[in-house]
Structure formats: C-alpha cells, structure tokens
Design a protein around this motif. Structure first.
Motif, mmCIF file in Angstrom:
data_model
loop_
_atom_site.group_PDB
_atom_site.id
_atom_site.type_symbol
_atom_site.label_atom_id
_atom_site.label_comp_id
_atom_site.label_asym_id
_atom_site.label_seq_id
_atom_site.Cartn_x
_atom_site.Cartn_y
_atom_site.Cartn_z
ATOM 1 N N SER A 33 3.405 -61.647 -4.271
ATOM 2 C CA SER A 33 3.544 -60.311 -3.696
ATOM 3 C C SER A 33 4.345 -59.440 -4.653
ATOM 4 O O SER A 33 5.196 -59.936 -5.406
ATOM 5 C CB SER A 33 4.255 -60.385 -2.341
ATOM 6 O OG SER A 33 5.592 -60.824 -2.511
ATOM 7 N N ARG A 34 4.068 -58.147 -4.635
ATOM 8 C CA ARG A 34 4.801 -57.231 -5.508
ATOM 9 C C ARG A 34 6.296 -57.238 -5.182
ATOM 10 O O ARG A 34 7.145 -57.131 -6.072
ATOM 11 C CB ARG A 34 4.234 -55.814 -5.372
ATOM 12 C CG ARG A 34 4.867 -54.798 -6.313
ATOM 13 C CD ARG A 34 4.146 -53.469 -6.258
ATOM 14 N NE ARG A 34 2.780 -53.577 -6.722
ATOM 15 C CZ ARG A 34 2.429 -53.567 -8.001
ATOM 16 N NH1 ARG A 34 3.358 -53.489 -8.939
ATOM 17 N NH2 ARG A 34 1.160 -53.655 -8.346
ATOM 18 N N GLU A 35 6.615 -57.384 -3.903
ATOM 19 C CA GLU A 35 8.016 -57.368 -3.479
ATOM 20 C C GLU A 35 8.820 -58.510 -4.107
ATOM 21 O O GLU A 35 10.019 -58.381 -4.339
ATOM 22 C CB GLU A 35 8.110 -57.455 -1.956
ATOM 23 C CG GLU A 35 7.615 -56.223 -1.207
ATOM 24 C CD GLU A 35 6.101 -56.081 -1.231
ATOM 25 O OE1 GLU A 35 5.608 -54.951 -1.027
ATOM 26 O OE2 GLU A 35 5.412 -57.098 -1.466
ATOM 27 N N LEU A 36 8.154 -59.615 -4.389
ATOM 28 C CA LEU A 36 8.853 -60.784 -4.925
ATOM 29 C C LEU A 36 9.445 -60.506 -6.305
ATOM 30 O O LEU A 36 10.479 -61.079 -6.665
ATOM 31 C CB LEU A 36 7.892 -61.979 -4.992
ATOM 32 C CG LEU A 36 8.520 -63.358 -5.179
ATOM 33 C CD1 LEU A 36 9.304 -63.756 -3.935
ATOM 34 C CD2 LEU A 36 7.451 -64.404 -5.481
ATOM 35 N N ILE A 37 8.807 -59.627 -7.069
ATOM 36 C CA ILE A 37 9.262 -59.384 -8.450
ATOM 37 C C ILE A 37 9.675 -57.931 -8.677
ATOM 38 O O ILE A 37 9.847 -57.505 -9.817
ATOM 39 C CB ILE A 37 8.155 -59.759 -9.460
ATOM 40 C CG1 ILE A 37 6.888 -58.944 -9.186
ATOM 41 C CG2 ILE A 37 7.866 -61.247 -9.417
ATOM 42 C CD1 ILE A 37 5.861 -59.026 -10.296
ATOM 43 N N ASN A 38 9.851 -57.180 -7.606
ATOM 44 C CA ASN A 38 10.127 -55.744 -7.719
ATOM 45 C C ASN A 38 11.319 -55.418 -8.608
ATOM 46 O O ASN A 38 11.302 -54.447 -9.358
ATOM 47 C CB ASN A 38 10.356 -55.141 -6.331
ATOM 48 C CG ASN A 38 9.162 -54.306 -5.893
ATOM 49 O OD1 ASN A 38 8.268 -54.034 -6.692
ATOM 50 N ND2 ASN A 38 9.141 -53.919 -4.632
ATOM 51 N N ASP A 39 12.377 -56.201 -8.527
ATOM 52 C CA ASP A 39 13.612 -55.878 -9.240
ATOM 53 C C ASP A 39 13.711 -56.559 -10.600
ATOM 54 O O ASP A 39 14.777 -56.546 -11.227
ATOM 55 C CB ASP A 39 14.828 -56.276 -8.384
ATOM 56 C CG ASP A 39 14.854 -55.524 -7.060
ATOM 57 O OD1 ASP A 39 14.421 -54.359 -7.052
ATOM 58 O OD2 ASP A 39 15.289 -56.113 -6.054
ATOM 59 N N ILE A 40 12.601 -57.142 -11.066
ATOM 60 C CA ILE A 40 12.624 -57.852 -12.347
ATOM 61 C C ILE A 40 11.787 -57.066 -13.354
ATOM 62 O O ILE A 40 10.567 -56.962 -13.209
ATOM 63 C CB ILE A 40 12.067 -59.279 -12.192
ATOM 64 C CG1 ILE A 40 12.858 -60.030 -11.117
ATOM 65 C CG2 ILE A 40 12.125 -60.026 -13.521
ATOM 66 C CD1 ILE A 40 12.300 -61.386 -10.787
ATOM 67 N N PRO A 41 12.411 -56.500 -14.385
ATOM 68 C CA PRO A 41 11.681 -55.629 -15.308
ATOM 69 C C PRO A 41 10.698 -56.364 -16.213
ATOM 70 O O PRO A 41 9.648 -55.832 -16.556
ATOM 71 C CB PRO A 41 12.801 -54.978 -16.132
ATOM 72 C CG PRO A 41 13.938 -55.940 -16.050
ATOM 73 C CD PRO A 41 13.846 -56.569 -14.694
ATOM 74 N N ASP A 42 11.011 -57.586 -16.609
ATOM 75 C CA ASP A 42 10.157 -58.303 -17.559
ATOM 76 C C ASP A 42 10.035 -59.761 -17.123
ATOM 77 O O ASP A 42 10.885 -60.597 -17.442
ATOM 78 C CB ASP A 42 10.749 -58.205 -18.968
ATOM 79 C CG ASP A 42 9.810 -58.777 -20.018
ATOM 80 O OD1 ASP A 42 8.614 -58.940 -19.706
ATOM 81 O OD2 ASP A 42 10.275 -59.069 -21.133
ATOM 82 N N VAL A 43 8.975 -60.062 -16.398
ATOM 83 C CA VAL A 43 8.791 -61.412 -15.864
ATOM 84 C C VAL A 43 8.215 -62.317 -16.955
ATOM 85 O O VAL A 43 7.262 -61.955 -17.644
ATOM 86 C CB VAL A 43 7.844 -61.398 -14.647
ATOM 87 C CG1 VAL A 43 7.666 -62.808 -14.096
ATOM 88 C CG2 VAL A 43 8.384 -60.472 -13.574
ATOM 89 N N SER A 44 8.800 -63.494 -17.099
ATOM 90 C CA SER A 44 8.344 -64.474 -18.085
ATOM 91 C C SER A 44 8.070 -65.801 -17.382
ATOM 92 O O SER A 44 8.359 -65.970 -16.190
ATOM 93 C CB SER A 44 9.417 -64.684 -19.155
ATOM 94 O OG SER A 44 10.594 -65.229 -18.565
ATOM 95 N N ALA A 45 7.534 -66.758 -18.135
ATOM 96 C CA ALA A 45 7.296 -68.085 -17.572
ATOM 97 C C ALA A 45 8.603 -68.725 -17.128
ATOM 98 O O ALA A 45 8.657 -69.423 -16.107
ATOM 99 C CB ALA A 45 6.587 -68.966 -18.597
ATOM 100 N N GLU A 46 9.675 -68.485 -17.886
ATOM 101 C CA GLU A 46 10.983 -69.031 -17.514
ATOM 102 C C GLU A 46 11.449 -68.475 -16.174
ATOM 103 O O GLU A 46 12.028 -69.195 -15.350
ATOM 104 C CB GLU A 46 12.018 -68.708 -18.601
ATOM 105 C CG GLU A 46 11.828 -69.469 -19.902
ATOM 106 C CD GLU A 46 10.830 -68.799 -20.834
ATOM 107 O OE1 GLU A 46 10.672 -69.286 -21.963
ATOM 108 O OE2 GLU A 46 10.201 -67.795 -20.429
ATOM 109 N N ILE A 47 11.189 -67.205 -15.935
ATOM 110 C CA ILE A 47 11.579 -66.593 -14.660
ATOM 111 C C ILE A 47 10.699 -67.114 -13.524
ATOM 112 O O ILE A 47 11.185 -67.384 -12.419
ATOM 113 C CB ILE A 47 11.503 -65.058 -14.764
ATOM 114 C CG1 ILE A 47 12.610 -64.554 -15.690
ATOM 115 C CG2 ILE A 47 11.627 -64.408 -13.386
ATOM 116 C CD1 ILE A 47 12.568 -63.071 -15.963
ATOM 117 N N ILE A 48 9.399 -67.271 -13.795
ATOM 118 C CA ILE A 48 8.498 -67.825 -12.775
ATOM 119 C C ILE A 48 9.000 -69.184 -12.304
ATOM 120 O O ILE A 48 8.919 -69.533 -11.119
ATOM 121 C CB ILE A 48 7.061 -67.954 -13.331
ATOM 122 C CG1 ILE A 48 6.452 -66.571 -13.564
ATOM 123 C CG2 ILE A 48 6.174 -68.768 -12.385
ATOM 124 C CD1 ILE A 48 6.229 -65.761 -12.316
#
Length: 227
Positions: free
Chosen positions: A100-115
């Motif tokens: 969902s978009r809400e899950l990553i809303n506050d993360i500017p640059d999502v990476s595999a490490e963040i996932i």
C-alpha cells in the motif's frame, strides 16, 4: 462410471441450454488466473459472443481432462499437460514487490534493505520467492525473508498488501488494475523474472467444439494483447 454419468448429465443439460440460450462451455481454471485476469475480460467475450455461456470451476490439481466434464482446463506450469492437446497462453513475466502507498509514504528512497525491515508476505507454494528476490538484489545472507505470514492464493496476498499488512511478491499481470488505481504501488523496481506461464489444454471430445474454438480464438487474442 461416475465421470460417464456426469458427462451424460451435462450433455443433456447443455442440449436444453443450447435450444433456449445457445452454447455452454465448462472450463476448469486456477483461482487467481480466473479472478485476477480472465473474469474481468469476460465482459468483452460476452459482448462479441453473447450466445456462448462460460462456466468456470476452480481446480488446482492435475486431472484426466478427457474423462472429465470439462471442455478445457487453464493452468499454471512450464509445459502443456502430458497426453493433452494444448498451448501456452501467457507467460507470468515479472514478479514484483507490492504494498500500500501508506506503508512507504514517509520513506523518500525505498531500497531492498528497507524492504527487508517490513513484514514480508509469502505465497505458501512459493516460499523461496523472497529469498530469491533478496539474493538477486545482493542481500543473499538476509534471513528475514524466511519469516512472515503465508497465504494460499495470490488474491489473498494482494488483499493483504492492500490492507497494509506488509510487502508481497506478486506477478505484475495480476495487479495492473490496482497499480493503475493507486491501490498498490511497486516500492522497488527490482523484480524476479518468470518464464513459466498459463496454459490451456482442450478436451479431445468437447461437447461444444465450435464454441470451444471460438473461446480459444478470443482467449489467444486477449493474451497476445497482454504479452
């Protein structure tokens, strides 16, 4: 004996339907391909061939098609079922992470490490999918993909991801509408390729041969558009 009786019963029923409405086809199919791909397109089939009724029954395990009541079966695999006449319809293609978009809303640059820090949602029949995804993303030693909730169907995974329960790996062809409507997003572009796909096999002695040929022609056209 039972399959013969079922076929006789269906033949009688179909003759009645043909007299009153037109032809009827019984198609066995996997649940996800039916709900996420085929059913949304059947309105187009009905608009072109209104006299042919399509009946869908979910079957996930192989069976002897020619001894069944089904005119055809659509299934996932790497080849046509043994001893059947069939063809490849559509390769599964890219398997992508969704959430969902809400899950990553506050993360500017999502990476595999963040996932890897999010709850990971798994398909029960593909428990190594996340492990493969992280390995090809350069995180082969990460053990987190082995944890997380498991679901039996891609439709369940999709619903769980839309509800904000975590990140799922799903074939992109099954979530195109949800992505277009912003109900889901692909947080990272890295994906798993998959050359396996969805096949159709035809009963050697279908009750409605002409209707089955029409359905096969229409289905191939829609699959070619999606390829």
């Amino acid at each position: 004996m039972r399959s013969c009786l079922e076929r006789i019963e269906r033949t009688t029923s179909d003759l009645i339907v043909q007299r009153e409405e037109g032809s009827s086809l019984d198609i066995a199919i996997g649940a996800t391909f039916a709900t996420q791909w085929l059913i949304p397109k059947l309105k187009d089939f009905r608009s072109k061939y209104s006299k042919i009724n399509i009946n869908l029954t979910v079957k996930s395990d192989p069976f002897v098609l020619n001894n069944s009541q089904f005119d055809a079966v659509i299934y996932y695999g790497d080849d046509v079922w043994r001893d059947t006449a069939g063809e490849l319809l559509l390769r599964e293609g890219k398997v992508v992470p969704i959430c969902s978009r809400e899950l990553i809303n506050d993360i500017p640059d999502v990476s595999a490490e963040i996932i890897a820090q999010f709850p990971l949602l798994h398909l029960s029949s593909r428990e190594d999918a996340w492990k493969q995804w992280f390995a090809t993303a350069g995180l082969a030693d990460d053990l987190r993909p082995l944890r997380g909730s498991r679901f039996e169907l891609f439709t369940m995974l999709t619903s769980a991801a839309m509800s904000g329960l975590g990140v799922a790996l799903v074939p992109e062809i099954f979530v195109l509408t949800e992505l277009a409507n912003n109900q889901l997003v692909i947080p990272v572009s890295h994906h798993l390729p998959n050359d396996q796909g969805y096949y159709i096999s035809y009963n050697d002695d279908p009750i409605n041969k002409e209707a089955l040929e029409v359905f096969g022609y229409w289905l191939r056209g829609r699959c070619n558009e999606a390829a």
